[in-house]
Scaffold this active site. Structure first.
Site, short mmCIF file in Angstrom:
data_model
loop_
_atom_site.label_atom_id
_atom_site.label_comp_id
_atom_site.label_asym_id
_atom_site.label_seq_id
_atom_site.Cartn_x
_atom_site.Cartn_y
_atom_site.Cartn_z
N GLY A 174 133.20 62.49 -32.14
CA GLY A 174 131.83 62.97 -32.03
C GLY A 174 131.31 63.40 -33.39
N GLN A 234 125.87 67.57 -39.49
CA GLN A 234 127.12 67.34 -40.24
C GLN A 234 126.94 66.30 -41.35
OE1 GLN A 234 129.56 66.81 -36.42
NE2 GLN A 234 131.05 67.69 -37.84
N CYS A 278 137.24 69.38 -35.78
CA CYS A 278 135.87 69.08 -36.19
C CYS A 278 135.93 68.35 -37.54
CB CYS A 278 135.08 70.38 -36.32
SG CYS A 278 133.37 70.13 -36.79
N LEU A 279 135.13 67.31 -37.69
CA LEU A 279 135.15 66.56 -38.95
C LEU A 279 134.65 67.42 -40.12
CD1 LEU A 279 133.91 63.05 -37.74
CD2 LEU A 279 136.25 63.76 -38.29
N HIS A 302 130.64 70.61 -27.69
CA HIS A 302 130.96 70.89 -29.10
C HIS A 302 129.84 70.36 -30.01
CE1 HIS A 302 133.99 70.75 -32.60
NE2 HIS A 302 132.97 70.05 -33.04
N GLU A 303 129.38 69.13 -29.72
CA GLU A 303 128.35 68.52 -30.58
C GLU A 303 126.99 69.22 -30.41
OE1 GLU A 303 129.47 66.77 -32.84
OE2 GLU A 303 131.40 66.33 -31.93
N HIS A 350 126.75 72.22 -32.49
CA HIS A 350 126.39 71.94 -33.89
C HIS A 350 124.87 72.01 -34.08
CE1 HIS A 350 130.00 70.90 -36.12
NE2 HIS A 350 130.42 70.08 -35.17
NI NI Z 1 132.36 69.35 -34.92
#
Ligand code: NI
Length: 172
Positions: free
Chosen positions: A45, A50, A94-95, A136-137, A140
């Site tokens: 995701g 991000q 998380c990226l 989660h997304e 963000h």
């Molecule tokens: Ni994340």
């Protein structure tokens, strides 16, 4: 085109993103770029902030089985309209917080409404990893990271490691 992923801490990861009100070609291109960036990472995701774009846009693909066909999903203005009382615990990553993982508890099932890449409204129910990933997304888009669910000690420890990682990258 792949885009660079911001690493925590970064002020752009703490912002509440405004909704998308016009699905421009630029935004469609951005969603394609985000999918490419996510698959390349690899991740399941990615949210627009991000990659430094403060718009309510997320992309995901939670199909994890080896050899299974990819299932890319693009959601503009995603919104959880109902959530189950039942919860699920997943070890999240998380990226924007590479190589850090922690257990987070969230509703196990969610009903989500969004606008797809063609500008059509959609609504569907999600469970399992998909439900966790979508929540989660969406977090963000509200300037919230999974480490915000952890205690202050653990959060500070992870943030310090990320600061160190970024200093190392800046020197490289
Ligand atoms: Ni994340």
């Amino acid at each position: 085109m792949k885009r660079p992923i911001l690493i925590h801490p970064d002020p752009r990861l703490k912002k509440v993103c405004p909704p998308v009100d016009d699905l421009s070609d630029d935004l469609r291109q951005l969603s394609d770029d985000m999918l490419e960036t996510m698959y390349d990472a690899p991740g399941i995701g990615l949210a627009a902030p991000q990659v430094g774009v403060l718009s309510r846009l997320i992309v995901l693909d939670c199909v994890k089985e080896e050899g299974a066909a990819p299932h890319p999903v693009v959601m503009f203005n995603p919104e959880v309209v109902a959530a189950s009382d039942e919860t699920n615990v997943y070890e999240e990553g998380c990226l924007s917080i590479p190589e850090e993982y922690a257990e987070v508890t969230r509703p196990a099932e969610v009903q989500v409404r969004w606008i797809d890449q063609d500008g059509h409204p959609q609504q569907a129910g999600f469970d399992g990893l998909w439900a966790t990933c979508i929540q989660h997304e969406i977090d963000h888009l509200n300037g919230k990271l999974f480490i915000d669910y952890l205690g202050p000690m653990k959060r500070q420890m992870i943030t310090r490691r990320m600061q160190k990682l970024k200093r190392g990258k800046a020197r490289a």
